[in-house]
Scaffold this motif. Structure first.
Motif, PDB file in Angstrom:
ATOM      1  N   ARG A  82      28.521  -5.124  18.067  1.00  0.00           N
ATOM      2  CA  ARG A  82      29.454  -5.543  17.015  1.00  0.00           C
ATOM      3  C   ARG A  82      29.051  -6.892  16.434  1.00  0.00           C
ATOM      4  O   ARG A  82      29.032  -7.073  15.209  1.00  0.00           O
ATOM      5  CB  ARG A  82      30.873  -5.620  17.596  1.00  0.00           C
ATOM      6  CG  ARG A  82      31.953  -5.993  16.580  1.00  0.00           C
ATOM      7  CD  ARG A  82      33.317  -6.002  17.254  1.00  0.00           C
ATOM      8  NE  ARG A  82      33.437  -7.076  18.223  1.00  0.00           N
ATOM      9  CZ  ARG A  82      33.777  -8.321  17.908  1.00  0.00           C
ATOM     10  NH1 ARG A  82      34.012  -8.644  16.635  1.00  0.00           N
ATOM     11  NH2 ARG A  82      33.901  -9.245  18.838  1.00  0.00           N
ATOM     12  N   ILE A  83      28.706  -7.843  17.296  1.00  0.00           N
ATOM     13  CA  ILE A  83      28.281  -9.153  16.809  1.00  0.00           C
ATOM     14  C   ILE A  83      26.906  -9.065  16.159  1.00  0.00           C
ATOM     15  O   ILE A  83      26.651  -9.680  15.120  1.00  0.00           O
ATOM     16  CB  ILE A  83      28.276 -10.172  17.971  1.00  0.00           C
ATOM     17  CG1 ILE A  83      29.716 -10.494  18.370  1.00  0.00           C
ATOM     18  CG2 ILE A  83      27.529 -11.449  17.578  1.00  0.00           C
ATOM     19  CD1 ILE A  83      29.835 -11.535  19.450  1.00  0.00           C
ATOM     20  N   PHE A  84      26.005  -8.291  16.761  1.00  0.00           N
ATOM     21  CA  PHE A  84      24.652  -8.179  16.201  1.00  0.00           C
ATOM     22  C   PHE A  84      24.687  -7.666  14.768  1.00  0.00           C
ATOM     23  O   PHE A  84      23.961  -8.172  13.896  1.00  0.00           O
ATOM     24  CB  PHE A  84      23.799  -7.251  17.066  1.00  0.00           C
ATOM     25  CG  PHE A  84      22.424  -7.023  16.511  1.00  0.00           C
ATOM     26  CD1 PHE A  84      21.433  -7.977  16.675  1.00  0.00           C
ATOM     27  CD2 PHE A  84      22.127  -5.867  15.803  1.00  0.00           C
ATOM     28  CE1 PHE A  84      20.161  -7.783  16.134  1.00  0.00           C
ATOM     29  CE2 PHE A  84      20.866  -5.666  15.272  1.00  0.00           C
ATOM     30  CZ  PHE A  84      19.884  -6.626  15.438  1.00  0.00           C
ATOM     31  N   GLU A  85      25.513  -6.674  14.485  1.00  0.00           N
ATOM     32  CA  GLU A  85      25.562  -6.097  13.142  1.00  0.00           C
ATOM     33  C   GLU A  85      26.082  -7.089  12.112  1.00  0.00           C
ATOM     34  O   GLU A  85      25.847  -6.922  10.910  1.00  0.00           O
ATOM     35  CB  GLU A  85      26.426  -4.833  13.133  1.00  0.00           C
ATOM     36  CG  GLU A  85      25.847  -3.671  13.929  1.00  0.00           C
ATOM     37  CD  GLU A  85      24.497  -3.204  13.409  1.00  0.00           C
ATOM     38  OE1 GLU A  85      24.186  -3.467  12.234  1.00  0.00           O
ATOM     39  OE2 GLU A  85      23.744  -2.593  14.189  1.00  0.00           O
ATOM     40  N   ALA A  86      26.760  -8.140  12.565  1.00  0.00           N
ATOM     41  CA  ALA A  86      27.273  -9.146  11.642  1.00  0.00           C
ATOM     42  C   ALA A  86      26.262 -10.255  11.348  1.00  0.00           C
ATOM     43  O   ALA A  86      26.499 -11.106  10.488  1.00  0.00           O
ATOM     44  CB  ALA A  86      28.557  -9.761  12.199  1.00  0.00           C
ATOM     45  N   LEU A  87      25.125 -10.258  12.046  1.00  0.00           N
ATOM     46  CA  LEU A  87      24.112 -11.291  11.825  1.00  0.00           C
ATOM     47  C   LEU A  87      23.333 -11.028  10.545  1.00  0.00           C
ATOM     48  O   LEU A  87      23.155  -9.880  10.133  1.00  0.00           O
ATOM     49  CB  LEU A  87      23.141 -11.325  13.014  1.00  0.00           C
ATOM     50  CG  LEU A  87      23.718 -11.707  14.380  1.00  0.00           C
ATOM     51  CD1 LEU A  87      22.648 -11.548  15.461  1.00  0.00           C
ATOM     52  CD2 LEU A  87      24.256 -13.124  14.353  1.00  0.00           C
ATOM     53  N   PRO A  88      22.800 -12.095   9.907  1.00  0.00           N
ATOM     54  CA  PRO A  88      21.949 -11.898   8.720  1.00  0.00           C
ATOM     55  C   PRO A  88      20.694 -11.119   9.098  1.00  0.00           C
ATOM     56  O   PRO A  88      20.189 -11.235  10.227  1.00  0.00           O
ATOM     57  CB  PRO A  88      21.603 -13.330   8.293  1.00  0.00           C
ATOM     58  CG  PRO A  88      22.617 -14.203   8.956  1.00  0.00           C
ATOM     59  CD  PRO A  88      23.005 -13.516  10.225  1.00  0.00           C
ATOM     60  N   PRO A  89      20.146 -10.327   8.169  1.00  0.00           N
ATOM     61  CA  PRO A  89      18.944  -9.529   8.475  1.00  0.00           C
ATOM     62  C   PRO A  89      17.775 -10.353   8.988  1.00  0.00           C
ATOM     63  O   PRO A  89      17.061  -9.907   9.893  1.00  0.00           O
ATOM     64  CB  PRO A  89      18.623  -8.870   7.127  1.00  0.00           C
ATOM     65  CG  PRO A  89      19.941  -8.786   6.416  1.00  0.00           C
ATOM     66  CD  PRO A  89      20.691 -10.020   6.833  1.00  0.00           C
ATOM     67  N   GLU A  90      17.552 -11.557   8.450  1.00  0.00           N
ATOM     68  CA  GLU A  90      16.441 -12.379   8.918  1.00  0.00           C
ATOM     69  C   GLU A  90      16.638 -12.820  10.362  1.00  0.00           C
ATOM     70  O   GLU A  90      15.676 -12.946  11.121  1.00  0.00           O
ATOM     71  CB  GLU A  90      16.263 -13.606   8.008  1.00  0.00           C
ATOM     72  CG  GLU A  90      15.647 -13.298   6.664  1.00  0.00           C
ATOM     73  CD  GLU A  90      14.257 -12.682   6.800  1.00  0.00           C
ATOM     74  OE1 GLU A  90      13.408 -13.294   7.469  1.00  0.00           O
ATOM     75  OE2 GLU A  90      14.031 -11.585   6.263  1.00  0.00           O
TER      76      GLU A  90
END
Length: 247
Positions: A105-113
Protein backbone atom coordinates in the motif's frame (compact mmCIF):
# COMPACT_ATOMS: atom_id res chain seq x y z
CA UNK A 1 35.72 10.41 -6.43
CA UNK A 2 34.42 7.23 -4.79
CA UNK A 3 31.83 5.12 -6.56
CA UNK A 4 29.83 2.18 -5.27
CA UNK A 5 30.72 0.11 -8.35
CA UNK A 6 34.53 0.56 -8.24
CA UNK A 7 37.03 -1.15 -5.98
CA UNK A 8 39.00 1.16 -3.67
CA UNK A 9 42.64 1.75 -4.48
CA UNK A 10 45.07 -0.50 -2.55
CA UNK A 11 45.39 0.67 1.06
CA UNK A 12 46.03 -0.77 4.55
CA UNK A 13 42.31 -1.31 5.23
CA UNK A 14 41.37 -3.07 2.01
CA UNK A 15 42.22 -6.58 0.87
CA UNK A 16 44.78 -9.03 2.10
CA UNK A 17 44.25 -12.15 4.19
CA UNK A 18 43.29 -10.27 7.37
CA UNK A 19 39.56 -9.49 7.42
CA UNK A 20 39.47 -8.11 10.98
CA UNK A 21 38.57 -4.50 11.61
CA UNK A 22 41.75 -2.49 12.30
CA UNK A 23 42.17 -1.14 15.81
CA UNK A 24 43.60 -1.86 19.25
CA UNK A 25 41.90 -4.38 21.59
CA UNK A 26 39.38 -2.92 24.02
CA UNK A 27 40.78 -2.03 27.44
CA UNK A 28 39.36 -3.26 30.73
CA UNK A 29 38.26 0.31 31.44
CA UNK A 30 36.27 0.42 28.24
CA UNK A 31 34.57 -2.89 29.09
CA UNK A 32 33.61 -1.54 32.52
CA UNK A 33 32.29 1.68 31.00
CA UNK A 34 30.21 -0.22 28.46
CA UNK A 35 28.72 -2.51 31.13
CA UNK A 36 27.86 0.44 33.32
CA UNK A 37 26.22 2.31 30.48
CA UNK A 38 24.27 -0.81 29.52
CA UNK A 39 22.80 -1.00 33.03
CA UNK A 40 21.98 2.70 33.31
CA UNK A 41 20.75 3.55 29.80
CA UNK A 42 17.52 2.38 28.22
CA UNK A 43 18.75 1.76 24.64
CA UNK A 44 15.09 1.82 23.63
CA UNK A 45 15.47 1.85 19.81
CA UNK A 46 17.87 -1.10 19.88
CA UNK A 47 15.67 -3.07 22.27
CA UNK A 48 12.77 -2.82 19.82
CA UNK A 49 14.56 -5.14 17.40
CA UNK A 50 12.42 -8.23 17.82
CA UNK A 51 13.36 -10.49 14.90
CA UNK A 52 16.50 -11.92 13.32
CA UNK A 53 16.24 -12.71 9.61
CA UNK A 54 18.96 -14.48 7.62
CA UNK A 55 18.73 -14.06 3.86
CA UNK A 56 20.80 -13.08 0.83
CA UNK A 57 21.31 -9.89 -1.17
CA UNK A 58 22.78 -9.01 -4.57
CA UNK A 59 24.50 -5.80 -5.63
CA UNK A 60 22.28 -3.80 -7.97
CA UNK A 61 25.19 -2.89 -10.25
CA UNK A 62 26.66 -6.42 -10.20
CA UNK A 63 24.25 -9.27 -9.29
CA UNK A 64 27.11 -11.79 -9.53
CA UNK A 65 28.29 -10.38 -6.19
CA UNK A 66 26.08 -11.92 -3.52
CA UNK A 67 26.23 -11.88 0.26
CA UNK A 68 24.57 -13.56 3.22
CA UNK A 69 22.89 -10.95 5.41
CA UNK A 70 21.51 -10.83 8.94
CA UNK A 71 18.64 -8.40 9.44
CA UNK A 72 17.66 -7.31 12.94
CA UNK A 73 14.12 -6.06 12.53
CA UNK A 74 12.20 -3.29 14.30
CA UNK A 75 8.57 -2.95 13.24
CA UNK A 76 7.37 0.65 13.66
CA UNK A 77 3.82 -0.19 12.56
CA UNK A 78 1.95 -2.65 10.36
CA UNK A 79 3.19 -0.98 7.18
CA UNK A 80 6.81 -0.10 7.99
CA UNK A 81 9.84 -2.00 9.27
CA UNK A 82 13.44 -0.87 9.67
CA UNK A 83 16.37 -3.29 9.77
CA UNK A 84 19.97 -3.03 10.92
CA UNK A 85 21.88 -5.37 8.60
CA UNK A 86 24.98 -7.28 9.77
CA UNK A 87 27.34 -9.65 7.98
CA UNK A 88 26.89 -12.33 10.65
CA UNK A 89 24.92 -13.15 13.78
CA UNK A 90 28.04 -13.35 15.95
CA UNK A 91 29.03 -10.96 18.72
CA UNK A 92 31.58 -9.35 16.38
CA UNK A 93 29.18 -9.01 13.45
CA UNK A 94 29.80 -5.91 11.37
CA UNK A 95 26.99 -3.42 10.66
CA UNK A 96 27.02 -3.35 6.85
CA UNK A 97 23.86 -1.47 6.01
CA UNK A 98 20.23 -0.68 6.58
CA UNK A 99 17.03 -1.87 4.93
CA UNK A 100 13.62 -0.24 5.06
CA UNK A 101 10.56 -2.38 4.34
CA UNK A 102 7.12 -1.05 3.41
CA UNK A 103 3.76 -2.62 2.63
CA UNK A 104 2.48 -2.73 -0.94
CA UNK A 105 0.00 0.00 0.00
CA UNK A 106 2.78 2.44 0.87
CA UNK A 107 4.97 1.33 -2.04
CA UNK A 108 2.24 2.10 -4.59
CA UNK A 109 2.05 5.65 -3.24
CA UNK A 110 5.75 6.34 -3.90
CA UNK A 111 6.87 8.35 -6.96
CA UNK A 112 7.94 6.16 -9.92
CA UNK A 113 11.57 7.32 -9.71
CA UNK A 114 11.68 6.31 -6.05
CA UNK A 115 10.07 2.93 -6.74
CA UNK A 116 13.05 2.00 -8.95
CA UNK A 117 15.22 1.74 -5.83
CA UNK A 118 13.02 -0.88 -4.16
CA UNK A 119 12.85 -4.65 -4.50
CA UNK A 120 10.10 -7.20 -3.88
CA UNK A 121 10.24 -10.00 -1.29
CA UNK A 122 7.75 -12.58 -2.62
CA UNK A 123 10.21 -14.87 -4.41
CA UNK A 124 12.84 -14.55 -1.66
CA UNK A 125 10.32 -15.74 0.93
CA UNK A 126 8.59 -18.45 -1.10
CA UNK A 127 11.97 -19.87 -2.21
CA UNK A 128 12.95 -20.40 1.44
CA UNK A 129 15.87 -17.98 1.24
CA UNK A 130 14.40 -15.63 3.88
CA UNK A 131 14.46 -17.49 7.20
CA UNK A 132 14.09 -16.66 10.88
CA UNK A 133 16.78 -18.89 12.43
CA UNK A 134 15.56 -21.22 15.19
CA UNK A 135 11.93 -20.03 14.83
CA UNK A 136 9.56 -22.86 13.81
CA UNK A 137 7.95 -22.33 10.41
CA UNK A 138 4.49 -22.71 11.90
CA UNK A 139 5.16 -19.78 14.24
CA UNK A 140 6.64 -17.52 11.57
CA UNK A 141 4.27 -18.26 8.69
CA UNK A 142 1.65 -15.54 9.45
CA UNK A 143 4.40 -12.91 9.40
CA UNK A 144 5.86 -14.36 6.20
CA UNK A 145 2.47 -14.13 4.49
CA UNK A 146 2.47 -10.39 5.20
CA UNK A 147 6.11 -9.89 4.24
CA UNK A 148 5.63 -11.61 0.88
CA UNK A 149 3.65 -8.56 -0.20
CA UNK A 150 6.24 -6.00 0.94
CA UNK A 151 9.05 -4.08 -0.75
CA UNK A 152 12.48 -3.19 0.60
CA UNK A 153 15.20 -0.60 0.01
CA UNK A 154 18.61 -1.81 1.19
CA UNK A 155 21.74 0.34 1.22
CA UNK A 156 25.02 -1.49 1.87
CA UNK A 157 27.59 0.80 3.49
CA UNK A 158 30.36 -1.75 4.07
CA UNK A 159 31.35 -4.05 1.20
CA UNK A 160 32.98 -6.79 3.26
CA UNK A 161 32.78 -9.27 0.39
CA UNK A 162 35.47 -7.40 -1.54
CA UNK A 163 37.83 -7.39 1.45
CA UNK A 164 37.10 -3.96 2.94
CA UNK A 165 38.19 -3.92 6.60
CA UNK A 166 36.43 -0.56 7.09
CA UNK A 167 33.36 1.02 5.43
CA UNK A 168 34.88 2.53 2.27
CA UNK A 169 33.49 4.61 -0.56
CA UNK A 170 29.89 5.24 -1.50
CA UNK A 171 27.00 3.05 -0.33
CA UNK A 172 25.71 0.43 -2.75
CA UNK A 173 22.08 -0.32 -3.55
CA UNK A 174 21.22 -3.97 -2.98
CA UNK A 175 18.47 -6.09 -4.54
CA UNK A 176 16.70 -9.29 -3.61
CA UNK A 177 17.07 -12.72 -5.22
CA UNK A 178 14.74 -13.29 -8.18
CA UNK A 179 13.70 -16.28 -10.35
CA UNK A 180 15.85 -15.21 -13.31
CA UNK A 181 19.38 -16.26 -14.29
CA UNK A 182 21.32 -13.45 -12.56
CA UNK A 183 18.90 -13.45 -9.63
CA UNK A 184 19.56 -17.00 -8.42
CA UNK A 185 21.65 -17.24 -5.24
CA UNK A 186 24.83 -19.29 -5.62
CA UNK A 187 24.26 -22.83 -4.32
CA UNK A 188 27.41 -22.77 -2.18
CA UNK A 189 26.12 -19.72 -0.26
CA UNK A 190 22.81 -21.42 0.46
CA UNK A 191 24.52 -24.70 1.45
CA UNK A 192 26.83 -22.90 3.89
CA UNK A 193 23.88 -21.11 5.51
CA UNK A 194 21.85 -24.33 5.70
CA UNK A 195 24.72 -26.19 7.34
CA UNK A 196 25.16 -23.47 9.93
CA UNK A 197 21.52 -23.54 11.04
CA UNK A 198 20.86 -27.22 10.27
CA UNK A 199 18.01 -26.37 7.90
CA UNK A 200 17.03 -27.21 4.32
CA UNK A 201 16.13 -24.28 2.08
CA UNK A 202 14.47 -26.68 -0.38
CA UNK A 203 12.28 -28.17 2.35
CA UNK A 204 11.37 -24.72 3.65
CA UNK A 205 10.41 -23.67 0.12
CA UNK A 206 8.10 -26.67 -0.19
CA UNK A 207 6.42 -25.76 3.10
CA UNK A 208 5.70 -22.25 1.79
CA UNK A 209 3.92 -23.19 -1.44
CA UNK A 210 0.60 -21.95 -0.08
CA UNK A 211 1.90 -18.49 0.80
CA UNK A 212 0.16 -16.07 -1.54
CA UNK A 213 1.95 -13.69 -3.87
CA UNK A 214 0.88 -10.16 -4.80
CA UNK A 215 -1.83 -10.16 -7.47
CA UNK A 216 0.16 -7.55 -9.39
CA UNK A 217 3.89 -6.81 -9.38
CA UNK A 218 4.79 -3.19 -10.03
CA UNK A 219 7.34 -3.10 -12.92
CA UNK A 220 9.21 -0.22 -11.27
CA UNK A 221 10.29 -2.53 -8.44
CA UNK A 222 13.10 -4.98 -9.19
CA UNK A 223 14.13 -2.50 -11.86
CA UNK A 224 17.27 -4.41 -12.83
CA UNK A 225 15.24 -7.54 -13.58
CA UNK A 226 12.61 -5.76 -15.65
CA UNK A 227 14.84 -3.25 -17.46
CA UNK A 228 18.35 -4.70 -17.39
CA UNK A 229 19.87 -1.70 -15.60
CA UNK A 230 21.23 -1.39 -12.08
CA UNK A 231 22.15 1.64 -10.00
CA UNK A 232 25.47 2.86 -8.61
CA UNK A 233 26.35 5.99 -6.64
CA UNK A 234 29.13 8.38 -7.59
CA UNK A 235 30.32 10.94 -5.02
CA UNK A 236 31.21 14.33 -6.45
CA UNK A 237 32.23 17.71 -5.08
CA UNK A 238 29.57 20.39 -4.91
CA UNK A 239 29.32 23.98 -3.78
CA UNK A 240 28.26 24.30 -0.14
CA UNK A 241 25.21 26.36 0.74
CA UNK A 242 26.67 29.04 2.99
CA UNK A 243 23.49 31.01 3.63
CA UNK A 244 20.34 29.57 5.13
CA UNK A 245 17.13 30.50 3.28
CA UNK A 246 14.64 32.76 5.02
CA UNK A 247 11.65 30.90 6.51
Amino acid sequence: MASSDKRPTPNPVHGGDDSTTPGKPMTMGQHVLDKGAEMMQSLKPVNQMSQHVCTFALYSHDPTRQIETHHYVHRLNQDFLQCAVYDSDGSHGRLIGVEYIVSDRIFEALPPEEQKLWHSHAYEIKAGLWVNPRVPEMVGKPELENLAKTYGKFWCTWQVDRGDRLPLGAPALMVSPQPVNLGHVKPELVARRDDKYNISTDAISQSRLEIGEPEWSNPQADYWKNHGKGFAIDIKSTEMKTRAPFP
